[in-house]
Design an enzyme around this catalytic site. Sequence first.
Site, mmCIF file in Angstrom:
data_model
loop_
_atom_site.group_PDB
_atom_site.id
_atom_site.type_symbol
_atom_site.label_atom_id
_atom_site.label_comp_id
_atom_site.label_asym_id
_atom_site.label_seq_id
_atom_site.Cartn_x
_atom_site.Cartn_y
_atom_site.Cartn_z
ATOM 1 N N GLY A 63 0.828 -1.199 0.000
ATOM 2 C CA GLY A 63 0.000 0.000 0.000
ATOM 3 C C GLY A 63 0.860 1.245 0.000
ATOM 4 N N GLU A 64 0.186 2.391 0.096
ATOM 5 C CA GLU A 64 0.886 3.669 0.100
ATOM 6 C C GLU A 64 0.074 4.673 0.903
ATOM 7 O OE1 GLU A 64 2.940 6.826 -3.039
ATOM 8 O OE2 GLU A 64 1.514 5.318 -3.758
ATOM 9 N N GLY A 65 0.767 5.473 1.707
ATOM 10 C CA GLY A 65 0.096 6.496 2.500
ATOM 11 C C GLY A 65 0.896 7.770 2.493
ATOM 12 N N PHE A 67 3.128 8.665 4.493
ATOM 13 C CA PHE A 67 4.521 8.395 4.829
ATOM 14 C C PHE A 67 5.302 7.942 3.603
ATOM 15 C CE2 PHE A 67 8.060 5.916 6.368
ATOM 16 C CZ PHE A 67 8.463 6.554 7.534
ATOM 17 N N LYS A 94 7.787 0.194 5.784
ATOM 18 C CA LYS A 94 7.438 1.522 5.270
ATOM 19 C C LYS A 94 8.725 2.265 4.967
ATOM 20 C CE LYS A 94 3.119 2.854 7.586
ATOM 21 N NZ LYS A 94 2.558 3.855 8.523
ATOM 22 N N ASP A 189 -5.590 10.666 14.367
ATOM 23 C CA ASP A 189 -5.771 10.280 12.965
ATOM 24 C C ASP A 189 -6.503 8.949 12.870
ATOM 25 O OD1 ASP A 189 -5.605 10.944 10.293
ATOM 26 O OD2 ASP A 189 -3.620 10.068 10.003
#
Length: 350
Positions: A63-65, A67, A94, A189
């Site tokens: 995945g990607e966020g 960060f 990450k 968050d």
Amino acid sequence: MGSCLSAQLKLQTSCHDGKVASATTPPRPLSQDDILRSTNLKSFSFNVLKTATRSFRPDSVLGEGGFGMVFKGWIDEQNVTAAKPGTRTVIAVKILNQNGLQGHREWLTEINYLGQLKHPNLVQLIGYCIEGDKRLLVYEFVSRGSLENHLFKRGCRPLSWSQRLKVALGAAKGLAYLHSPEANVIYRDFKCSNILIDYEYNAKLSDFGLAKDGPVDGKSHVTTRVMGTYGYAAPEYMASGHLSERNDIYSFGVVLLEILTGRPCIDKNRPSNEKKLVDFAKPYLTSRRILQIMDRRIDGQYASDVAMRVAALAKKCLAVRPKDRPTANELVEALEQLQEPQKGSCIRRK
């Protein structure tokens, strides 16, 4: 989904400044060296993590966020070395995107909190890597990914009603631990992309880069620059920057709405009156009206009275006045009662 609060909030915001203005926050390690020494985390070399993820191959991406990218890998924890795929310990790595929304401060904050807080409903941070400008974090691998994927991603199997209730309870337990005197943390968050689900559908809260120490000495809040995720952040926090545990409870209410309806908190593809889920759904959170907007993928799986009780709980979480919202412990108690075998007729729409 999941973009940091921006000019949309009409406030000065920053995704790189997490200082609390209040001088009453309890002391925590301030320097990078102090933070890294204060944990029992493992220190990995970049080459070990590169090997463990097969050189950060595209087919290893989880995945990607804000960060950066997250990759699947394998390590030998005891020897702090890479392992062959399919052997030893599965991990999620990450890697900080230098041009991303979050930076070194958030990287350290994540280590500061997850390096010291331990709970079954928090994701486990195993270690880190810091070499030159490279910043990486190594977590336990949580097999079923995020709640966000299960609710909104095409091709991802939707959660059943009972699985949704179990995830909601686990997330509430994680939040209750954070708000406890032992931890005294405001998450800041809470959102469905930060709720990970393991093989047995246990929820684990992740991403603590925006977390803050809770108030002390009888103070009701700390004052911060507004940071978080648009659509989930409590209105009083957006307006004033006053941060309290009840801000997290508001965000929990938004997630409950997503669980009930199968709709994301912000959906730009819907008509103008349906774009923001809270505004659209609030009129339906009384009596049987909630049944009109329930996620059709779970038709026939829930008793109407249970759905209405979850909707009523969401409504309490979304109360305008923070003091009218339940505590995290009260959320746990209410959701535990709903885990019992459901009585009453199940609703199936035509």
